[in-house]
Design an enzyme around this catalytic site. Sequence first.
Site, PDB file in Angstrom:
ATOM      1  CB  SER A   1       3.976  -5.929   1.656  1.00 16.25           C
ATOM      2  OG  SER A   1       2.688  -5.472   1.413  1.00 16.25           O
ATOM      3  CB  SER A   2       2.503  -1.413   5.027  1.00 15.58           C
ATOM      4  OG  SER A   2       3.567  -0.728   4.448  1.00 15.58           O
TER       5      SER A   2
ATOM      6  CD  GLU B   1      -3.869  -5.537  -1.635  1.00 15.72           C
ATOM      7  OE1 GLU B   1      -4.658  -6.423  -1.270  1.00 15.72           O
ATOM      8  OE2 GLU B   1      -2.841  -5.230  -1.025  1.00 15.72           O
TER       9      GLU B   1
ATOM     10  CB  THR C   1       6.159   2.159   3.347  1.00 12.32           C
ATOM     11  OG1 THR C   1       4.857   1.574   3.332  1.00 12.32           O
ATOM     12  CG2 THR C   1       6.685   2.164   4.741  1.00 12.32           C
TER      13      THR C   1
ATOM     14  CB  SER D   1       1.218  -4.071  -2.472  1.00 12.75           C
ATOM     15  OG  SER D   1       2.176  -4.599  -1.641  1.00 12.75           O
TER      16      SER D   1
HETATM   17  N1  ADP Z   1      12.324   6.067  -3.696  1.00 13.85           N
HETATM   18  C1  ADP Z   1      12.807   4.832  -3.668  1.00 13.85           C
HETATM   19  N2  ADP Z   1      14.116   4.642  -3.902  1.00 13.85           N
HETATM   20  C2  ADP Z   1      14.637   3.405  -3.878  1.00 13.85           C
HETATM   21  N3  ADP Z   1      13.925   2.291  -3.647  1.00 13.85           N
HETATM   22  C3  ADP Z   1      12.606   2.417  -3.385  1.00 13.85           C
HETATM   23  C4  ADP Z   1      11.982   3.699  -3.373  1.00 13.85           C
HETATM   24  N4  ADP Z   1      10.680   3.522  -3.098  1.00 13.85           N
HETATM   25  C5  ADP Z   1      10.510   2.185  -2.927  1.00 13.85           C
HETATM   26  N5  ADP Z   1      11.666   1.521  -3.098  1.00 13.85           N
HETATM   27  C6  ADP Z   1      11.878   0.044  -3.003  1.00 13.85           C
HETATM   28  O1  ADP Z   1      10.644  -0.592  -3.136  1.00 13.85           O
HETATM   29  C7  ADP Z   1      10.327  -1.369  -2.012  1.00 13.85           C
HETATM   30  C8  ADP Z   1       8.849  -1.281  -1.712  1.00 13.85           C
HETATM   31  O2  ADP Z   1       8.517   0.005  -1.316  1.00 13.85           O
HETATM   32  P1  ADP Z   1       7.411   0.304  -0.214  1.00 13.85           P
HETATM   33  O3  ADP Z   1       7.488   1.737   0.096  1.00 13.85           O
HETATM   34  O4  ADP Z   1       7.539  -0.638   0.910  1.00 13.85           O
HETATM   35  O5  ADP Z   1       6.095   0.002  -1.001  1.00 13.85           O
HETATM   36  P2  ADP Z   1       4.593   0.146  -0.524  1.00 13.85           P
HETATM   37  O6  ADP Z   1       4.606   0.752   0.842  1.00 13.85           O
HETATM   38  O7  ADP Z   1       3.964   1.012  -1.528  1.00 13.85           O
HETATM   39  O8  ADP Z   1       4.044  -1.202  -0.538  1.00 13.85           O
HETATM   40  C9  ADP Z   1      11.167  -0.806  -0.906  1.00 13.85           C
HETATM   41  O9  ADP Z   1      11.467  -1.783   0.048  1.00 13.85           O
HETATM   42  C10 ADP Z   1      12.406  -0.339  -1.644  1.00 13.85           C
HETATM   43  O10 ADP Z   1      13.279  -1.419  -1.838  1.00 13.85           O
HETATM   44 MG    MG Z   2       3.935   0.032   2.574  1.00 17.74          MG
END
Ligand code: ADP
Ligand code: MG
Length: 1040
Positions: A200-201, A423, A152, A147
Amino acid sequence: MMELKIQLIPTGEIILSPGKNGENHCHNCKVVASDGVRAMMESALTARDRVGVQDFVLLENYTSEAAFIENLRKRFKENLIYTYIGSVLVSVNPYKDLEIYTKNHMERYRGVNFYEVSPHIYAVADNSYRSMRTEGKDQCILISGESGAGKTEASKKILQYYAVTCPASEQVQTVKDRLLQSNPVLEAFGNAKTLRNDNSSRFGKYMDIQFDFKGAPVGGHIINYLLEKSRVVHQNHGERNFHIFYQLIEGGEEDLLRHLGLERNPQQYQYLIKGNCPKVSSINDRSDWKVVRKALTVIGFSENEVEELLNIIASVLHLGNVQYGGEDSNACITSDIQIKYLARVRQYSTLFCFVLWGQRLKVPLMSPLNLEQASSARDALAKAVYGRTFTWLVNKINASLTYTSDSSKNYSVIGLLDIYGFEVFQHNSFEQFCINYCNEKLQQLFIELTLKSEQDEYEAEGITWEPVQYFNNKIICDLVEEKFKGIISILDEECLRPGDASDLTFLEKLEDTVGGHAHFVTHKLADAKTRKVMGRDEFRLLHYAGEVNYNVNGFLDKNNDLLFRNLKEVMCMSENKILTQCFNREELSDKKRPDTAATQFKASLAKLMEILMSKEPSYVRCIKPNDSKQSGRFDEVLIRHQVKYLGLMENLRVRRAGFAYRRRYEVFLQRYKSLCPGTWPNWDGKLSDGVSTLVKHLGYKPEEYKMGRSKIFIRFPKTLFATEDALETRKHSLATKLQAGWKGYSQKSIAVQAWWRGILARRRAQRRRQAANTIRRFIKGFIYRHKERCPENEYFLDYVRYSFLMNLCKNLPKNVLDKSWPTPPAALTEASEHLRKMCMQNMVWSYCKKISPEWKHQMEQKMIASEIFKDKKDNYPQSVPKLFVSTRLGKPLLTLQPTVPVTKYDRRGYKPRPRQLLLTANSAVIAEEGKLKQRIDYGALKGISVSSLSDGVFVLHVPSEDNKQKGDVVLQSDHVIETLTKIAICADKINTININQGSIKFTMGQGKEGIIDFTPGSELLVAKAKNGHLSVTAPRLNSR
Ligand SMILES: Nc1ncnc2c1ncn2[C@@H]1O[C@H](COP(=O)(O)OP(=O)(O)O)[C@@H](O)[C@H]1O
Ligand SMILES: [Mg+2]
């Protein structure tokens, strides 16, 4: 001087700014595009000391985790967040916006070989897209990581890449918009702030993007997995409920909130205060609300649907505020106002109150349940309502993404899997158990498919496969999912069996059944050391990625996921249309117990594996650099943990088992050909021979490489690096040579220019001389034009002759009547006359060739008429343009013989009588209405007389001694020329037609003689004159 500009951009790729004229210059980079954007890049090799290797397979010490992490660290510090393991992309969350997702970047990765540009999520997206288009095979991109690692975000980047780079039309644009807009909606309802990730999804998501034959995205389909429903009623400290609740409260318009009975303060709602974290600095609920409202419209939600959806969201908050009081054994509702709102938002029928909390005995409402039971029944309802509404939402989005073409089956697919990563918390419950089980399954698929693709490649290239040692985690998957013996089966059994089943009896059952399994431990079964770190209510699984302790508390309830039947019934009665779709009556009548949560999850995972197996996979492995969401912080411990959990070392080992590096022959040769005199500058033979020549020249030892069918395989990175270093040196020497060459070249080019200018000047002078000569000869020729042909006029005369003929050629008469003819020069008068005749003959001949037999017959008759009458009878010219016809009688006769109506004048009183004249083969027949009156054999026809005037009177002379005849016949015809011509032809009497001036004498029988007098006048008049003659006045037609 040429200007060389090199600019380092965050991917580590070298970008050239365009020179003045838009061209790129780089002494040691191959220029690929002329738009000043992309330069050839294997810069991770050339710049490897600075930014590590861009592909982990090139790590010399590939089994060392430390070396692996060091490479990640080096690159991360330089903002190089992407690195490959072969075709797998490892991505480290930068926690800051990098300038690497612009349209320019997208363009750079479009249609480019995976290895040509530095690692990027766009390269994975493009590679999958191209494989789908060229090989026609469905693709999937599996994104995993814990996470907050950026899964995402990665999936959104991929979606955006397709939205921007794929072909589009108007209809496709709508689909693109909907695909993109489905994200904010799903995130609002399915994402929440957790300790690890502000967004977080809380559900797993598999999304199919469908492409038509043109490669345009035309539809999509989403499958959701296991929403974390428990978050609706409870959040850990520092966490929040799903975003939508806060968005509605913060962003909802006053009217809307009033209608929903909500206050603009999340602290008012029990379901929103558990985590004590209503506000998050990185989240703007108010602006997110606007985004979600707009997205709902784009996706196609009607105003009514939005209202009903928000009613449900509000009702969940109201439900959370329903409070109980009274004695422990009989709870009663103390918050009447909530019930009012629940009923008012028509979420639940008023019946709801009576069923959920007992009859309305008095006020307040009493429940047959105790306090705890009543609360958990309420929470169960809230979870069920929210969970099912979420599924409804996904279905609704799917309906709007459905590809509606007739050939709906005819599309290719790229699937995106964004699903929870491994997790491990301090306290791990049923949810972590499911999530980690899902990861075991994905790992199994990953190992199988990576190994398989490696093996396939070796086979395709004809290289012997060397078996790879790897840990097969099937044993753990079986431990969880096996029928009857697996943990899920045991859990189900405990849930279903009668008697006092509890979470602890479940734990005991586990110990009894799988206690001996190598990957399973409990406090009771563990050794002393392990016991210290395990609770008595926990069991531990040794996952492929590491050990996890699961606390059994709540397992049975969560797996049962039961909702009181009467609550379901009430939900079925709701007036809210969404709810009636979520709770249908069939469920009530179905006697079969619904599948437990774990079994449902297991089945959906099995289905997911099937979907993924049918596609060609690509992998993105996401890593979170620290737990505090900070940019630039590289927490080595945390990262080592993830490298292990993601099985990256295992992956690398498999990929490196045989050969570290492989490239297609043409790519290899193109890059390194300058290192061998035999292959430089060009190799014309077979590619594999070229590569053999090259590597032999470089001194590769046989154990260092193998030649496949289309690729060279290099076993050790050091071999490749040595080659790269040689190339680097070679490039410098080539550049120096080029510079020296350029100097010489520029001097030579000045000489070449001067020489070329000379040639051009000489050519121009020569042309001028020729022109003057021509003019001179012309003038002389004109002066001597009337003289005999001599050298002075020769050119001129030829020219005049030539122009006459050319002019004639273009202006020949078009038909026989066209008498025009260009005037010839004196020398050509005779020739011109010959030509004119020939031309006329030719036209006549081709005209005659074209005339039909009928027309020929017509012309012959006209010729005869001309012979007889031309210049002799006044009305002849008028007859010329009128065609002769076979009959002049109104109705066609059966006979083909010529027939004409005539007027016969009797011999005594010259009375006019209408008759028909029929010309048979032997005689002229005079008839009255078909009755024969008189026949004159042609043989007996002595002659024919007619006047020279324009009248139509004529006389057929017959012998007076012939008793059958009563004298000559006086007739009149309106078509006298035609009639007489035909008589002359039929009777063959062309020469016996007399054209008389003044009068005609004729015999009247018995030797008597009659006279017809002809005089010109104004109009035709035929009458007996006083002198007894027949007087004919003929109108003057011609000036004659
Ligand atoms: N490639 C990226 N560039 C900039 N910020 C990122 C990037 N990937 C993730 N983030 C930051 O990290 C946070 C969490 O990413 P997310 O994709 O929601 O994580 P996951 O889906 O793996 O739980 C995002 O809200 C963003 O702020
Ligand atoms: Mg996610």
